[in-house]
Motif scaffolding. Structure first.
Motif, PDB file in Angstrom:
ATOM      1  N   GLN A   1       6.760  -9.423   3.014  1.00  0.00           N
ATOM      2  CA  GLN A   1       6.888  -8.110   3.652  1.00  0.00           C
ATOM      3  C   GLN A   1       7.577  -7.122   2.710  1.00  0.00           C
ATOM      4  O   GLN A   1       7.089  -6.010   2.494  1.00  0.00           O
ATOM      5  CB  GLN A   1       7.689  -8.207   4.951  1.00  0.00           C
ATOM      6  CG  GLN A   1       7.929  -6.850   5.613  1.00  0.00           C
ATOM      7  CD  GLN A   1       9.068  -6.868   6.613  1.00  0.00           C
ATOM      8  OE1 GLN A   1       9.642  -7.915   6.878  1.00  0.00           O
ATOM      9  NE2 GLN A   1       9.395  -5.722   7.167  1.00  0.00           N
ATOM     10  N   GLN A   2       8.695  -7.546   2.129  1.00  0.00           N
ATOM     11  CA  GLN A   2       9.455  -6.664   1.242  1.00  0.00           C
ATOM     12  C   GLN A   2       8.672  -6.347  -0.033  1.00  0.00           C
ATOM     13  O   GLN A   2       8.683  -5.209  -0.527  1.00  0.00           O
ATOM     14  CB  GLN A   2      10.789  -7.318   0.899  1.00  0.00           C
ATOM     15  CG  GLN A   2      11.694  -7.515   2.113  1.00  0.00           C
ATOM     16  CD  GLN A   2      12.915  -8.347   1.789  1.00  0.00           C
ATOM     17  OE1 GLN A   2      13.309  -8.472   0.644  1.00  0.00           O
ATOM     18  NE2 GLN A   2      13.520  -8.941   2.812  1.00  0.00           N
TER      19      GLN A   2
ATOM     20  N   CYS B   1      13.845   1.775   7.579  1.00  0.00           N
ATOM     21  CA  CYS B   1      13.072   0.541   7.375  1.00  0.00           C
ATOM     22  C   CYS B   1      13.914  -0.720   7.574  1.00  0.00           C
ATOM     23  O   CYS B   1      13.368  -1.801   7.834  1.00  0.00           O
ATOM     24  CB  CYS B   1      12.482   0.509   5.966  1.00  0.00           C
ATOM     25  SG  CYS B   1      11.234   1.761   5.634  1.00  0.00           S
ATOM     26  N   LEU B   2      15.234  -0.604   7.419  1.00  0.00           N
ATOM     27  CA  LEU B   2      16.090  -1.793   7.399  1.00  0.00           C
ATOM     28  C   LEU B   2      16.011  -2.639   8.668  1.00  0.00           C
ATOM     29  O   LEU B   2      15.948  -3.866   8.578  1.00  0.00           O
ATOM     30  CB  LEU B   2      17.540  -1.380   7.123  1.00  0.00           C
ATOM     31  CG  LEU B   2      17.799  -0.781   5.742  1.00  0.00           C
ATOM     32  CD1 LEU B   2      19.257  -0.400   5.592  1.00  0.00           C
ATOM     33  CD2 LEU B   2      17.395  -1.767   4.644  1.00  0.00           C
TER      34      LEU B   2
ATOM     35  N   SER C   1       6.690  -0.331   7.475  1.00  0.00           N
ATOM     36  CA  SER C   1       7.509  -1.538   7.398  1.00  0.00           C
ATOM     37  C   SER C   1       7.301  -2.422   8.623  1.00  0.00           C
ATOM     38  O   SER C   1       7.264  -3.656   8.521  1.00  0.00           O
ATOM     39  CB  SER C   1       8.990  -1.162   7.267  1.00  0.00           C
ATOM     40  OG  SER C   1       9.781  -2.315   7.108  1.00  0.00           O
ATOM     41  N   ILE C   2       7.154  -1.806   9.794  1.00  0.00           N
ATOM     42  CA  ILE C   2       6.895  -2.582  11.014  1.00  0.00           C
ATOM     43  C   ILE C   2       5.547  -3.289  10.928  1.00  0.00           C
ATOM     44  O   ILE C   2       5.413  -4.463  11.299  1.00  0.00           O
ATOM     45  CB  ILE C   2       6.940  -1.659  12.254  1.00  0.00           C
ATOM     46  CG1 ILE C   2       8.371  -1.223  12.526  1.00  0.00           C
ATOM     47  CG2 ILE C   2       6.380  -2.366  13.486  1.00  0.00           C
ATOM     48  CD1 ILE C   2       8.507  -0.205  13.632  1.00  0.00           C
ATOM     49  N   LEU C   3       4.532  -2.597  10.422  1.00  0.00           N
ATOM     50  CA  LEU C   3       3.205  -3.214  10.278  1.00  0.00           C
ATOM     51  C   LEU C   3       3.248  -4.381   9.300  1.00  0.00           C
ATOM     52  O   LEU C   3       2.638  -5.429   9.536  1.00  0.00           O
ATOM     53  CB  LEU C   3       2.190  -2.169   9.821  1.00  0.00           C
ATOM     54  CG  LEU C   3       1.868  -1.046  10.817  1.00  0.00           C
ATOM     55  CD1 LEU C   3       0.876  -0.059  10.218  1.00  0.00           C
ATOM     56  CD2 LEU C   3       1.330  -1.607  12.125  1.00  0.00           C
ATOM     57  N   PHE C   4       3.987  -4.210   8.203  1.00  0.00           N
ATOM     58  CA  PHE C   4       4.129  -5.317   7.253  1.00  0.00           C
ATOM     59  C   PHE C   4       4.941  -6.456   7.872  1.00  0.00           C
ATOM     60  O   PHE C   4       4.687  -7.625   7.581  1.00  0.00           O
ATOM     61  CB  PHE C   4       4.802  -4.832   5.968  1.00  0.00           C
ATOM     62  CG  PHE C   4       3.856  -4.186   4.989  1.00  0.00           C
ATOM     63  CD1 PHE C   4       2.751  -4.879   4.516  1.00  0.00           C
ATOM     64  CD2 PHE C   4       4.072  -2.897   4.538  1.00  0.00           C
ATOM     65  CE1 PHE C   4       1.875  -4.292   3.615  1.00  0.00           C
ATOM     66  CE2 PHE C   4       3.201  -2.308   3.632  1.00  0.00           C
ATOM     67  CZ  PHE C   4       2.099  -3.002   3.175  1.00  0.00           C
TER      68      PHE C   4
ATOM     69  N   LEU D   1      -5.426   3.050   2.876  1.00  0.00           N
ATOM     70  CA  LEU D   1      -6.707   2.470   3.273  1.00  0.00           C
ATOM     71  C   LEU D   1      -6.541   1.129   3.978  1.00  0.00           C
ATOM     72  O   LEU D   1      -7.427   0.702   4.721  1.00  0.00           O
ATOM     73  CB  LEU D   1      -7.605   2.293   2.037  1.00  0.00           C
ATOM     74  CG  LEU D   1      -7.999   3.585   1.304  1.00  0.00           C
ATOM     75  CD1 LEU D   1      -8.835   3.258   0.069  1.00  0.00           C
ATOM     76  CD2 LEU D   1      -8.782   4.517   2.237  1.00  0.00           C
ATOM     77  N   ILE D   2      -5.400   0.464   3.749  1.00  0.00           N
ATOM     78  CA  ILE D   2      -5.202  -0.850   4.364  1.00  0.00           C
ATOM     79  C   ILE D   2      -4.488  -0.774   5.712  1.00  0.00           C
ATOM     80  O   ILE D   2      -4.283  -1.798   6.363  1.00  0.00           O
ATOM     81  CB  ILE D   2      -4.408  -1.787   3.427  1.00  0.00           C
ATOM     82  CG1 ILE D   2      -2.972  -1.264   3.243  1.00  0.00           C
ATOM     83  CG2 ILE D   2      -5.108  -1.939   2.090  1.00  0.00           C
ATOM     84  CD1 ILE D   2      -2.070  -2.223   2.502  1.00  0.00           C
ATOM     85  N   LEU D   3      -4.112   0.434   6.152  1.00  0.00           N
ATOM     86  CA  LEU D   3      -3.367   0.566   7.407  1.00  0.00           C
ATOM     87  C   LEU D   3      -4.144   0.032   8.609  1.00  0.00           C
ATOM     88  O   LEU D   3      -3.559  -0.665   9.459  1.00  0.00           O
ATOM     89  CB  LEU D   3      -2.963   2.025   7.635  1.00  0.00           C
ATOM     90  CG  LEU D   3      -1.907   2.582   6.665  1.00  0.00           C
ATOM     91  CD1 LEU D   3      -1.503   3.997   7.073  1.00  0.00           C
ATOM     92  CD2 LEU D   3      -0.694   1.680   6.607  1.00  0.00           C
ATOM     93  N   PRO D   4      -5.445   0.329   8.752  1.00  0.00           N
ATOM     94  CA  PRO D   4      -6.180  -0.253   9.892  1.00  0.00           C
ATOM     95  C   PRO D   4      -6.147  -1.779   9.885  1.00  0.00           C
ATOM     96  O   PRO D   4      -6.011  -2.400  10.945  1.00  0.00           O
ATOM     97  CB  PRO D   4      -7.607   0.284   9.699  1.00  0.00           C
ATOM     98  CG  PRO D   4      -7.439   1.536   8.916  1.00  0.00           C
ATOM     99  CD  PRO D   4      -6.296   1.274   7.991  1.00  0.00           C
ATOM    100  N   TYR D   5      -6.241  -2.365   8.687  1.00  0.00           N
ATOM    101  CA  TYR D   5      -6.187  -3.827   8.592  1.00  0.00           C
ATOM    102  C   TYR D   5      -4.810  -4.340   8.988  1.00  0.00           C
ATOM    103  O   TYR D   5      -4.691  -5.354   9.708  1.00  0.00           O
ATOM    104  CB  TYR D   5      -6.534  -4.274   7.173  1.00  0.00           C
ATOM    105  CG  TYR D   5      -6.274  -5.741   6.935  1.00  0.00           C
ATOM    106  CD1 TYR D   5      -7.122  -6.706   7.478  1.00  0.00           C
ATOM    107  CD2 TYR D   5      -5.165  -6.153   6.199  1.00  0.00           C
ATOM    108  CE1 TYR D   5      -6.873  -8.062   7.267  1.00  0.00           C
ATOM    109  CE2 TYR D   5      -4.908  -7.502   5.991  1.00  0.00           C
ATOM    110  CZ  TYR D   5      -5.769  -8.448   6.525  1.00  0.00           C
ATOM    111  OH  TYR D   5      -5.514  -9.788   6.329  1.00  0.00           O
ATOM    112  N   LEU D   6      -3.744  -3.666   8.525  1.00  0.00           N
ATOM    113  CA  LEU D   6      -2.387  -4.082   8.883  1.00  0.00           C
ATOM    114  C   LEU D   6      -2.166  -3.986  10.390  1.00  0.00           C
ATOM    115  O   LEU D   6      -1.511  -4.854  10.991  1.00  0.00           O
ATOM    116  CB  LEU D   6      -1.360  -3.217   8.151  1.00  0.00           C
ATOM    117  CG  LEU D   6      -1.242  -3.409   6.639  1.00  0.00           C
ATOM    118  CD1 LEU D   6      -0.249  -2.420   6.050  1.00  0.00           C
ATOM    119  CD2 LEU D   6      -0.828  -4.834   6.308  1.00  0.00           C
TER     120      LEU D   6
END
Length: 300
Positions: free
Chosen positions: A261-262, A180-181, A247-250, A279-284
């Motif tokens: 993001q963090q 993630c870093l 982490s990339i999506l955030f 459930l929020i992945l499609p939105y991200l």
């Protein structure tokens, strides 16, 4: 002693604590005490995961600029060891009151090797990562993350020797966390503008590179699981790739604010067991593409 502790706290957390503001320091210590109390409540269940806290000390140590100055004192290693003991004293306190001497010894060993790093010169290593995302190379060289490979091997060896799968699982989480870093850094907007990929392909390319580079980094861990015949834990290896993608999506959802993001990534990890964050992945995904589009075609 109190004055030394005060200076250590202010220097260590100078980015969030105003100078000579005793009220802010007191509130910070009160908040820290509450956090440690709640961590102690979950410690019996997730004891070996607490070793991951040494990663933060490792990053701090590797980014220090005063090591050469400290070397003027012949006892500088002892000073560093005592300083890191103070920084990690809340966790040491948790280990002691729970009588987990094995974790305490591992913690001390990690601190010892951290201090040795200042003496051992590390040459430039050519990492086999793909360069579409240069922050993989930058993160590994700046923070010397290659040094965590012995820790990963050590955790797997100890987990096999003492039949404790929690140590093996902790190594899985460390690899995923390191993956993630690079996404915690931000590329220059001009790089996004100049890319010939559209927003969707740009995002997918970032995810593809993260998956490939995480796989390269996971090879040692996978070999350890195969050698020790941890067939059940091999089923969890795909989860290593989950956190870097999240982490990339955030990152692109909150491109202008690293703190958000963090924060949301931490909340995602904390609540991952109940499954609701997925459930929020499609939105991200949608928000990330929208953000990249805005960055790509924004006019100065």
């Amino acid at each position: 002693m109190i004055k030394i502790l005060k200076y250590l706290i202010v220097i260590r957390f100078r980015k969030i604590l105003p100078k000579d503001d005793y009220l802010a320091i007191a509130l910070f210590l009160a908040f820290y005490t509450i956090v440690i109390y709640f961590l102690n409540q979950v410690f019996p269940k997730y004891s070996y995961y607490f070793l991951i806290t040494t990663l933060e000390l490792a990053f701090y140590h590797q980014n220090r600029k005063d090591i050469e100055l400290l070397k003027v004192n012949k006892n500088y290693r002892l000073l560093l060891f005592l300083e890191y003991l103070i920084y990690s004293s809340p966790f040491i306190f948790i280990y002691v009151i729970n009588q987990r001497w094995d974790i305490l010894i591992i913690h001390f060993v990690i601190l010892y090797f951290l201090i040795l790093i200042s003496k051992i010169g590390i040459k430039i290593i050519r990492y086999p990562f793909r360069l579409f995302d240069p922050f993989w190379h930058i993160s590994f060289r700046k923070n010397k993350l290659i040094l965590f490979i012995p820790l990963i091997i050590f955790l797997n060896v100890m987990g096999n020797q003492y039949h404790n799968d929690n140590l093996n699982i902790a190594s899985l989480f460390i690899v995923s966390f390191i993956g993630c870093l690079p996404s915690l850094k931000r590329e220059n907007i001009i790089h996004i503008k100049m890319s010939y990929f559209d927003a969707k392909k740009y995002l997918l390319k970032q995810i593809q590179i993260a998956l490939y580079n995480t796989l390269i980094m996971s090879i040692i861990l996978i070999l350890c699981l195969l050698i020790f015949k941890k067939w059940d834990l091999l089923l969890f290896v795909p989860l290593i790739f989950l956190l870097p993608i999240i982490s990339i999506l955030f990152k692109y959802s909150f491109f202008s604010n690293e703190l958000l993001q963090q924060l949301f990534l931490a909340l995602f990890i904390i609540n991952i067991q109940i499954g609701l964050p997925f459930l929020i992945l499609p939105y991200l995904y949608y928000k990330s593409i929208k953000t990249i589009n805005n960055l790509k075609y924004v006019t100065d």
